[in-house]
Design a protein around this motif. Structure first.
Motif, PDB file in Angstrom:
ATOM      1  N   VAL A 280      39.755  33.546  32.492  1.00  0.00           N
ATOM      2  CA  VAL A 280      40.837  34.502  32.679  1.00  0.00           C
ATOM      3  C   VAL A 280      41.493  34.130  34.004  1.00  0.00           C
ATOM      4  O   VAL A 280      40.862  34.234  35.054  1.00  0.00           O
ATOM      5  N   VAL A 281      42.724  33.630  33.958  1.00  0.00           N
ATOM      6  CA  VAL A 281      43.347  33.080  35.162  1.00  0.00           C
ATOM      7  C   VAL A 281      44.411  34.001  35.755  1.00  0.00           C
ATOM      8  O   VAL A 281      44.942  33.717  36.820  1.00  0.00           O
ATOM      9  N   ALA A 282      44.764  35.091  35.055  1.00  0.00           N
ATOM     10  CA  ALA A 282      45.813  35.966  35.572  1.00  0.00           C
ATOM     11  C   ALA A 282      45.459  37.412  35.253  1.00  0.00           C
ATOM     12  O   ALA A 282      44.707  37.680  34.314  1.00  0.00           O
ATOM     13  N   GLN A 283      46.024  38.316  36.043  1.00  0.00           N
ATOM     14  CA  GLN A 283      45.715  39.730  35.876  1.00  0.00           C
ATOM     15  C   GLN A 283      46.076  40.237  34.479  1.00  0.00           C
ATOM     16  O   GLN A 283      45.403  41.107  33.942  1.00  0.00           O
ATOM     17  N   ASP A 284      47.148  39.664  33.898  1.00  0.00           N
ATOM     18  CA  ASP A 284      47.588  40.182  32.600  1.00  0.00           C
ATOM     19  C   ASP A 284      46.974  39.426  31.411  1.00  0.00           C
ATOM     20  O   ASP A 284      47.310  39.698  30.273  1.00  0.00           O
ATOM     21  N   GLN A 285      46.060  38.501  31.702  1.00  0.00           N
ATOM     22  CA  GLN A 285      45.389  37.798  30.604  1.00  0.00           C
ATOM     23  C   GLN A 285      44.189  38.612  30.148  1.00  0.00           C
ATOM     24  O   GLN A 285      43.339  38.982  30.956  1.00  0.00           O
TER      25      GLN A 285
ATOM     26  N   SER B 237      36.994  32.563  27.243  1.00  0.00           N
ATOM     27  CA  SER B 237      35.619  32.386  26.780  1.00  0.00           C
ATOM     28  C   SER B 237      34.713  33.432  27.403  1.00  0.00           C
ATOM     29  O   SER B 237      34.934  33.854  28.528  1.00  0.00           O
ATOM     30  N   VAL B 238      33.678  33.805  26.663  1.00  0.00           N
ATOM     31  CA  VAL B 238      32.670  34.671  27.259  1.00  0.00           C
ATOM     32  C   VAL B 238      31.860  33.852  28.258  1.00  0.00           C
ATOM     33  O   VAL B 238      31.769  32.639  28.135  1.00  0.00           O
ATOM     34  N   ASP B 239      31.281  34.519  29.236  1.00  0.00           N
ATOM     35  CA  ASP B 239      30.391  33.872  30.204  1.00  0.00           C
ATOM     36  C   ASP B 239      31.068  32.855  31.105  1.00  0.00           C
ATOM     37  O   ASP B 239      30.402  32.026  31.700  1.00  0.00           O
ATOM     38  N   VAL B 240      32.372  32.868  31.180  1.00  0.00           N
ATOM     39  CA  VAL B 240      33.061  32.014  32.144  1.00  0.00           C
ATOM     40  C   VAL B 240      33.682  32.943  33.194  1.00  0.00           C
ATOM     41  O   VAL B 240      34.363  33.898  32.825  1.00  0.00           O
ATOM     42  N   PRO B 241      33.398  32.690  34.472  1.00  0.00           N
ATOM     43  CA  PRO B 241      33.915  33.598  35.499  1.00  0.00           C
ATOM     44  C   PRO B 241      35.444  33.629  35.505  1.00  0.00           C
ATOM     45  O   PRO B 241      36.089  32.617  35.257  1.00  0.00           O
ATOM     46  N   THR B 242      36.028  34.811  35.757  1.00  0.00           N
ATOM     47  CA  THR B 242      37.477  34.887  35.898  1.00  0.00           C
ATOM     48  C   THR B 242      37.852  34.281  37.253  1.00  0.00           C
ATOM     49  O   THR B 242      37.038  34.211  38.165  1.00  0.00           O
ATOM     50  N   PHE B 243      39.109  33.872  37.380  1.00  0.00           N
ATOM     51  CA  PHE B 243      39.559  33.296  38.650  1.00  0.00           C
ATOM     52  C   PHE B 243      39.506  34.341  39.768  1.00  0.00           C
ATOM     53  O   PHE B 243      39.170  34.034  40.904  1.00  0.00           O
TER      54      PHE B 243
ATOM     55  N   TYR C 211      46.682  29.553  44.478  1.00  0.00           N
ATOM     56  CA  TYR C 211      46.983  30.539  43.442  1.00  0.00           C
ATOM     57  C   TYR C 211      45.808  31.496  43.250  1.00  0.00           C
ATOM     58  O   TYR C 211      45.976  32.716  43.177  1.00  0.00           O
ATOM     59  N   MET C 212      44.593  30.934  43.171  1.00  0.00           N
ATOM     60  CA  MET C 212      43.410  31.785  42.962  1.00  0.00           C
ATOM     61  C   MET C 212      43.269  32.784  44.106  1.00  0.00           C
ATOM     62  O   MET C 212      42.864  33.931  43.890  1.00  0.00           O
ATOM     63  N   ARG C 213      43.615  32.348  45.317  1.00  0.00           N
ATOM     64  CA  ARG C 213      43.518  33.249  46.477  1.00  0.00           C
ATOM     65  C   ARG C 213      44.466  34.443  46.324  1.00  0.00           C
ATOM     66  O   ARG C 213      44.158  35.551  46.748  1.00  0.00           O
ATOM     67  N   THR C 214      45.607  34.250  45.664  1.00  0.00           N
ATOM     68  CA  THR C 214      46.538  35.379  45.488  1.00  0.00           C
ATOM     69  C   THR C 214      45.947  36.428  44.550  1.00  0.00           C
ATOM     70  O   THR C 214      46.363  37.579  44.571  1.00  0.00           O
TER      71      THR C 214
END
Ligand code: HEC
Length: 103
Positions: A43-48, A52-58, A97-100
């Motif tokens: 999950v790379v964005a707030q609106d996503q 995949s399960v078990d993969v950390p979000t950004f 980007y991840m820091r934002t």
């Protein structure tokens, strides 16, 4: 030899991430890369809503890890994650980007 070149790349990635404003990381570019190459698993964005399960979000990774840790991970990714051969400027853009997502 491999170790040496990773160390080298890591140094360069850090140098890029923290160098003069002229070569500052590009957040918009990082977002573009994230949405193109990373969103299948993360999950790379707030609106996503899902990935995949078990993969950390950004946002979660950015909360737990410093910029240096994120850059180091992306230079030499974990085996479970494909090696996407990111350039050091792409890494700097992604980390910016991840820091934002989690200032
Ligand atoms: C094929 C699925 C997949 C893709 C595509 C992928 N990742 Fe990952 N990523 C993973 C998995 C699985 C993990 C967890 C690895 C582990 O900790 O065992 C992970 C972990 C990470 C971590 C460490 C997170 C933490 O909590 O420490 C970062 C940072 C990361 N990925 C960034 C990216 C970036 C940036 C991209 C796009 C350029 C990307 N990933 C693309 C599957 C993927």
């Amino acid at each position: 030899m491999r170790k040496f070149s990773f160390a080298c790349l890591f140094g360069l990635a850090l140098a890029t991430a923290f160098s003069a404003p002229g070569s500052a990381a590009d957040v918009a570019q990082g977002e573009k890369i994230a949405k193109r190459w990373c969103a299948a698993c993360h999950v790379v964005a707030q609106d996503q809503k899902q990935a995949s399960v078990d993969v950390p979000t950004f946002a979660d990774a950015a909360r737990r890890e410093s910029d240096q840790q994120l850059s180091a991970f992306l230079v030499d990714p974990h085996p479970k994650m494909p090696d996407l051969h990111l350039s050091r400027s792409e890494i700097a853009d992604l980390v910016a980007y991840m820091r934002t997502l989690n200032p």
